[in-house]
Write an enzyme that holds these catalytic residues in place. Structure first.
Site, PDB file in Angstrom:
ATOM      1  N   TRP A 202     -49.149 -75.734 -42.486  1.00 30.18           N
ATOM      2  CA  TRP A 202     -49.241 -76.182 -44.139  1.00 30.18           C
ATOM      3  C   TRP A 202     -48.811 -77.318 -44.662  1.00 30.18           C
ATOM      4  O   TRP A 202     -47.149 -77.451 -43.634  1.00 30.18           O
ATOM      5  CB  TRP A 202     -48.884 -75.445 -44.774  1.00 30.18           C
ATOM      6  CG  TRP A 202     -48.732 -75.281 -46.069  1.00 30.18           C
ATOM      7  CD1 TRP A 202     -49.642 -75.274 -47.464  1.00 30.18           C
ATOM      8  CD2 TRP A 202     -48.060 -74.450 -47.170  1.00 30.18           C
ATOM      9  NE1 TRP A 202     -49.563 -75.118 -48.049  1.00 30.18           N
ATOM     10  CE2 TRP A 202     -48.502 -74.983 -48.107  1.00 30.18           C
ATOM     11  CE3 TRP A 202     -46.073 -73.762 -46.401  1.00 30.18           C
ATOM     12  CZ2 TRP A 202     -47.571 -74.639 -49.420  1.00 30.18           C
ATOM     13  CZ3 TRP A 202     -45.524 -73.839 -47.471  1.00 30.18           C
ATOM     14  CH2 TRP A 202     -45.893 -74.208 -48.371  1.00 30.18           C
TER      15      TRP A 202
ATOM     16  N   TYR B  50     -56.274 -76.025 -46.242  1.00 32.45           N
ATOM     17  CA  TYR B  50     -54.175 -77.030 -45.070  1.00 32.45           C
ATOM     18  C   TYR B  50     -55.241 -78.795 -45.645  1.00 32.45           C
ATOM     19  O   TYR B  50     -56.172 -78.260 -44.420  1.00 32.45           O
ATOM     20  CB  TYR B  50     -53.938 -76.081 -44.189  1.00 32.45           C
ATOM     21  CG  TYR B  50     -53.241 -75.181 -44.764  1.00 32.45           C
ATOM     22  CD1 TYR B  50     -53.049 -74.688 -45.526  1.00 32.45           C
ATOM     23  CD2 TYR B  50     -52.440 -74.891 -43.531  1.00 32.45           C
ATOM     24  CE1 TYR B  50     -52.299 -73.461 -45.739  1.00 32.45           C
ATOM     25  CE2 TYR B  50     -52.027 -72.995 -43.562  1.00 32.45           C
ATOM     26  CZ  TYR B  50     -52.054 -72.679 -44.990  1.00 32.45           C
ATOM     27  OH  TYR B  50     -51.251 -71.310 -44.940  1.00 32.45           O
TER      28      TYR B  50
ATOM     29  N   SER C  25     -53.359 -62.252 -46.843  1.00 31.24           N
ATOM     30  CA  SER C  25     -51.919 -62.489 -46.988  1.00 31.24           C
ATOM     31  C   SER C  25     -51.648 -62.513 -48.624  1.00 31.24           C
ATOM     32  O   SER C  25     -52.672 -62.609 -49.206  1.00 31.24           O
ATOM     33  CB  SER C  25     -52.729 -63.654 -46.754  1.00 31.24           C
ATOM     34  OG  SER C  25     -51.420 -64.767 -46.724  1.00 31.24           O
TER      35      SER C  25
ATOM     36  N   ALA D  96     -37.663 -70.577 -45.594  1.00 27.65           N
ATOM     37  CA  ALA D  96     -37.926 -70.879 -46.715  1.00 27.65           C
ATOM     38  C   ALA D  96     -37.991 -72.603 -46.886  1.00 27.65           C
ATOM     39  O   ALA D  96     -37.588 -74.046 -47.920  1.00 27.65           O
ATOM     40  CB  ALA D  96     -36.312 -71.022 -47.864  1.00 27.65           C
TER      41      ALA D  96
ATOM     42  N   ARG E 151     -39.370 -82.179 -46.412  1.00 32.54           N
ATOM     43  CA  ARG E 151     -40.737 -81.771 -47.153  1.00 32.54           C
ATOM     44  C   ARG E 151     -40.091 -81.856 -49.212  1.00 32.54           C
ATOM     45  O   ARG E 151     -40.871 -82.448 -49.382  1.00 32.54           O
ATOM     46  CB  ARG E 151     -40.478 -79.998 -46.822  1.00 32.54           C
ATOM     47  CG  ARG E 151     -41.984 -79.710 -48.119  1.00 32.54           C
ATOM     48  CD  ARG E 151     -41.965 -78.695 -47.549  1.00 32.54           C
ATOM     49  NE  ARG E 151     -42.282 -77.892 -46.239  1.00 32.54           N
ATOM     50  CZ  ARG E 151     -43.152 -77.208 -45.609  1.00 32.54           C
ATOM     51  NH1 ARG E 151     -43.437 -75.980 -46.622  1.00 32.54           N
ATOM     52  NH2 ARG E 151     -43.770 -77.140 -44.538  1.00 32.54           N
TER      53      ARG E 151
ATOM     54  N   GLY F 203     -42.821 -73.830 -39.769  1.00 31.01           N
ATOM     55  CA  GLY F 203     -43.302 -74.797 -39.489  1.00 31.01           C
ATOM     56  C   GLY F 203     -42.795 -75.717 -38.990  1.00 31.01           C
ATOM     57  O   GLY F 203     -40.942 -75.273 -38.734  1.00 31.01           O
TER      58      GLY F 203
ATOM     59  N   GLN G   4     -37.295 -79.381 -34.338  1.00 32.32           N
ATOM     60  CA  GLN G   4     -37.329 -78.598 -34.764  1.00 32.32           C
ATOM     61  C   GLN G   4     -37.929 -77.459 -34.672  1.00 32.32           C
ATOM     62  O   GLN G   4     -37.063 -76.175 -34.572  1.00 32.32           O
ATOM     63  CB  GLN G   4     -38.073 -78.845 -36.285  1.00 32.32           C
ATOM     64  CG  GLN G   4     -37.391 -79.750 -37.327  1.00 32.32           C
ATOM     65  CD  GLN G   4     -38.491 -80.074 -39.085  1.00 32.32           C
ATOM     66  OE1 GLN G   4     -39.220 -80.111 -38.672  1.00 32.32           O
ATOM     67  NE2 GLN G   4     -37.601 -80.595 -39.634  1.00 32.32           N
TER      68      GLN G   4
ATOM     69  N   GLU H 120     -36.069 -75.726 -31.153  1.00 32.20           N
ATOM     70  CA  GLU H 120     -34.615 -75.295 -31.631  1.00 32.20           C
ATOM     71  C   GLU H 120     -34.793 -73.286 -32.529  1.00 32.20           C
ATOM     72  O   GLU H 120     -33.861 -72.451 -32.620  1.00 32.20           O
ATOM     73  CB  GLU H 120     -34.024 -75.779 -33.333  1.00 32.20           C
ATOM     74  CG  GLU H 120     -33.003 -75.304 -33.830  1.00 32.20           C
ATOM     75  CD  GLU H 120     -32.047 -76.442 -34.947  1.00 32.20           C
ATOM     76  OE1 GLU H 120     -32.274 -77.478 -34.841  1.00 32.20           O
ATOM     77  OE2 GLU H 120     -32.293 -75.703 -35.647  1.00 32.20           O
ATOM     78  N   ASN H 121     -36.156 -73.732 -33.309  1.00 36.19           N
ATOM     79  CA  ASN H 121     -36.549 -72.803 -34.198  1.00 36.19           C
ATOM     80  C   ASN H 121     -37.154 -71.473 -32.685  1.00 36.19           C
ATOM     81  O   ASN H 121     -37.122 -70.850 -33.349  1.00 36.19           O
ATOM     82  CB  ASN H 121     -37.915 -72.481 -35.093  1.00 36.19           C
ATOM     83  CG  ASN H 121     -37.221 -74.124 -36.523  1.00 36.19           C
ATOM     84  OD1 ASN H 121     -36.156 -74.091 -36.152  1.00 36.19           O
ATOM     85  ND2 ASN H 121     -38.122 -74.226 -36.761  1.00 36.19           N
TER      86      ASN H 121
HETATM   87  N1  LIG Z   1     -50.268 -67.558 -46.323  1.00 36.50           N
HETATM   88  C1  LIG Z   1     -50.327 -68.471 -47.204  1.00 36.50           C
HETATM   89  O1  LIG Z   1     -50.003 -68.336 -48.393  1.00 36.50           O
HETATM   90  C2  LIG Z   1     -48.953 -69.199 -46.738  1.00 36.50           C
HETATM   91  C3  LIG Z   1     -47.980 -69.916 -47.605  1.00 36.50           C
HETATM   92  C4  LIG Z   1     -47.542 -70.864 -46.828  1.00 36.50           C
HETATM   93  C5  LIG Z   1     -47.274 -71.227 -45.690  1.00 36.50           C
HETATM   94  N2  LIG Z   1     -48.434 -70.412 -44.603  1.00 36.50           N
HETATM   95  C6  LIG Z   1     -48.305 -70.583 -42.944  1.00 36.50           C
HETATM   96  O2  LIG Z   1     -46.714 -70.522 -42.508  1.00 36.50           O
HETATM   97  C7  LIG Z   1     -46.236 -71.382 -41.808  1.00 36.50           C
HETATM   98  C8  LIG Z   1     -44.713 -72.213 -42.699  1.00 36.50           C
HETATM   99  O3  LIG Z   1     -44.587 -71.918 -43.519  1.00 36.50           O
HETATM  100  P1  LIG Z   1     -43.229 -73.493 -43.894  1.00 36.50           P
HETATM  101  O4  LIG Z   1     -43.887 -74.817 -43.284  1.00 36.50           O
HETATM  102  O5  LIG Z   1     -43.313 -72.839 -45.693  1.00 36.50           O
HETATM  103  O6  LIG Z   1     -42.157 -72.851 -43.337  1.00 36.50           O
HETATM  104  P2  LIG Z   1     -40.968 -73.160 -42.733  1.00 36.50           P
HETATM  105  O7  LIG Z   1     -40.642 -72.541 -41.352  1.00 36.50           O
HETATM  106  O8  LIG Z   1     -39.854 -71.418 -43.313  1.00 36.50           O
HETATM  107  O9  LIG Z   1     -40.961 -74.159 -43.536  1.00 36.50           O
HETATM  108  C9  LIG Z   1     -41.076 -75.090 -42.024  1.00 36.50           C
HETATM  109  C10 LIG Z   1     -39.754 -76.913 -42.929  1.00 36.50           C
HETATM  110  O10 LIG Z   1     -39.016 -76.625 -42.470  1.00 36.50           O
HETATM  111  C11 LIG Z   1     -38.084 -77.933 -42.132  1.00 36.50           C
HETATM  112  N3  LIG Z   1     -38.203 -77.419 -40.685  1.00 36.50           N
HETATM  113  C12 LIG Z   1     -38.575 -76.298 -39.617  1.00 36.50           C
HETATM  114  N4  LIG Z   1     -37.288 -76.730 -38.679  1.00 36.50           N
HETATM  115  C13 LIG Z   1     -36.152 -76.993 -39.447  1.00 36.50           C
HETATM  116  C14 LIG Z   1     -35.565 -77.808 -38.568  1.00 36.50           C
HETATM  117  N5  LIG Z   1     -35.062 -76.246 -37.184  1.00 36.50           N
HETATM  118  N6  LIG Z   1     -34.551 -78.038 -38.835  1.00 36.50           N
HETATM  119  C15 LIG Z   1     -34.946 -79.141 -40.253  1.00 36.50           C
HETATM  120  N7  LIG Z   1     -35.534 -78.655 -40.584  1.00 36.50           N
HETATM  121  C16 LIG Z   1     -36.260 -77.804 -40.650  1.00 36.50           C
HETATM  122  C17 LIG Z   1     -39.675 -78.820 -41.915  1.00 36.50           C
HETATM  123  O11 LIG Z   1     -40.350 -79.198 -42.615  1.00 36.50           O
HETATM  124  P3  LIG Z   1     -39.427 -81.120 -43.248  1.00 36.50           P
HETATM  125  O12 LIG Z   1     -38.627 -81.432 -41.901  1.00 36.50           O
HETATM  126  O13 LIG Z   1     -40.241 -81.856 -43.761  1.00 36.50           O
HETATM  127  O14 LIG Z   1     -38.326 -80.869 -44.287  1.00 36.50           O
HETATM  128  C18 LIG Z   1     -40.627 -77.299 -41.777  1.00 36.50           C
HETATM  129  O15 LIG Z   1     -41.908 -78.239 -42.253  1.00 36.50           O
HETATM  130  C19 LIG Z   1     -47.094 -72.357 -42.677  1.00 36.50           C
HETATM  131  O16 LIG Z   1     -47.895 -73.329 -41.927  1.00 36.50           O
HETATM  132  C20 LIG Z   1     -48.647 -71.365 -42.774  1.00 36.50           C
HETATM  133  O17 LIG Z   1     -49.100 -71.237 -42.048  1.00 36.50           O
HETATM  134  C21 LIG Z   1     -48.890 -69.758 -45.037  1.00 36.50           C
END
Ligand SMILES: NC(=O)c1ccc[n+]([C@@H]2O[C@H](COP(=O)([O-])OP(=O)(O)OC[C@H]3O[C@@H](n4cnc5c(N)ncnc54)[C@H](OP(=O)(O)O)[C@@H]3O)[C@@H](O)[C@H]2O)c1
Length: 334
Positions: free
Chosen positions: A21, A54, A151, A209, A228, A285, A291, A294-295
């Site tokens: 996403w 997406y 979801s 978050a 982001r 994500g 990233q 690390e995750n």
């Molecule tokens: N069902 C639904 O309604 C719904 C809604 C939202 C998401 N989702 C699903 O959940 C997935 C994950 O959501 P999300 O992207 O919000 O998850 P998240 O893991 O909370 O945030 C991901 C974002 O955080 C930053 N990040 C991630 N790891 C990092 C690290 N180790 N260090 C620094 N920054 C880091 C990156 O953005 P930057 O590098 O750009 O800062 C990354 O794109 C989506 O891709 C989708 O598949 C579902």
């Protein structure tokens, strides 16, 4: 990478999964997207989450290309249907027509014959639930979908789906995909108790978050370049809910706790989500391969009770636990 059963089903998924996403087809170029998928695979992530909506379908296409050539049996691919996809009176929601057309379009974009998990992206107040459950059941019979899930459904909506499936002898849902992280715990009072009883697993989105729980956004400072919060196309709008001084200040208090535990703050956030036994996977994500690497290392980390308590103390005042915050649009958008 450790794997967990998806609820009570026989399907095992990686406890850290990768979702695309905002990133694929929008925030980052395809080369970077492919590098993130490669990093995920190298780290043992086998479960990938996307959705038809997406980047208007481009996210599915890019994920499909990135996974091309990987042995299909080693992957679990999940996608979703519900949000509007363009012109036409029926191009959204959970009607038989949109579900049937939706899966065919998703399979074509993903370049696969079936998805492992097909999810109702929200609850559809404008379609009888019996119609939705029958349409999903037909996709399972047709072999286009192996498991079905939802979801952001409320406990009573999940209970209704289970009741209808039992009454009509239809395929049962095996999962729910809610937002769940240290700051957003709204599934704990109602959804999780029901799902534990019924064998439904949570695949949790935004576990860090949207990046906020890494601590990289400092109160009173501009967001880091390329993050982001600087993605004007869509990311900045979605993350704005967390870009408040009270939240960002509280999150800074997590940094010493993570350091003491020998973890990066993002890993602490992911491990926190995985401490809940009803969670099957945390979908993280990533916009860069580092990233993702690390995750992925948050898999298998055990957090002691005193650390869990210290997290609660640090975040007290900015945690949301209100189950009424789980909301699907009514009426559904078209
Ligand atoms: N069902 C639904 O309604 C719904 C809604 C939202 C998401 N989702 C699903 O959940 C997935 C994950 O959501 P999300 O992207 O919000 O998850 P998240 O893991 O909370 O945030 C991901 C974002 O955080 C930053 N990040 C991630 N790891 C990092 C690290 N180790 N260090 C620094 N920054 C880091 C990156 O953005 P930057 O590098 O750009 O800062 C990354 O794109 C989506 O891709 C989708 O598949 C579902």
């Amino acid at each position: 990478m450790e794997h967990r059963h998806l609820g009570r089903s026989g399907l095992r998924i990686s406890e850290i999964s990768y979702g695309n996403w905002i990133t694929h087809g929008s925030q980052i170029e395809e080369e970077a997207a492919t590098a993130c998928v490669r990093a995920a695979l190298d780290a043992g992530i086998s479960t990938f989450d996307t959705a038809d909506v997406y980047a208007a379908g481009r996210a599915e296409e890019i994920l499909g290309r990135a996974l091309h050539g990987i042995q299909r049996e080693t992957l679990e691919i999940a996608t979703k249907v519900y949000w509007p996809r363009g012109a036409g009176a029926n191009n959204s929601g959970l009607s038989r027509k949109h579900i049937t057309e939706g899966i065919n379009n998703s399979l074509r974009r993903l370049g696969t014959d079936y998805v492992d998990l097909y999810q109702a992206h929200r609850y559809d107040f404008d379609t009888p639930l019996e119609e939705t459950m029958r349409a999903f059941d037909d996709l399972v019979r047709a072999g286009k979908v192996l498991y079905i899930g939802v979801s952001e459904w409320r406990a009573e909506q999940i209970a209704d789906a289970l009741r209808i499936a039992a009454e009509l002898g239809l395929e049962r849902i095996v999962s729910n995909q809610p937002q769940y992280n240290m700051l957003w715990r709204v599934i704990e009072p109602e959804v999780v108790p029901l799902c534990e009883k019924e064998g439904i697993g949570q695949i949790c989105f935004s576990p860090i978050a949207q990046g906020v729980l890494t601590g990289k956004y400092k109160p009173g400072e501009l967001p880091p370049a390329g993050s982001r919060a600087t993605d004007e196309a869509s990311g900045a709008g979605f993350i704005s809910r967390w870009m408040r001084d009270d939240v960002l200040t509280a999150v800074q208090g997590l940094l010493p706790l993570a350091a003491e535990a020998g973890l990066k703050p993002g890993q602490l956030a992911l491990a926190w989500v995985l401490q809940n036994p009803n969670v099957s996977s945390a979908i993280t994500g990533g916009s860069r391969p580092e990233q993702v690497r690390e995750n992925a290392a948050a898999s298998g980390v055990k957090l002691e009770a005193d650390l869990m308590q210290a997290i609660d103390n640090v975040l007290a005042g900015v945690i949301n636990r209100d189950p009424a915050q789980t909301i699907s649009p009514n009426p559904r958008p078209s």
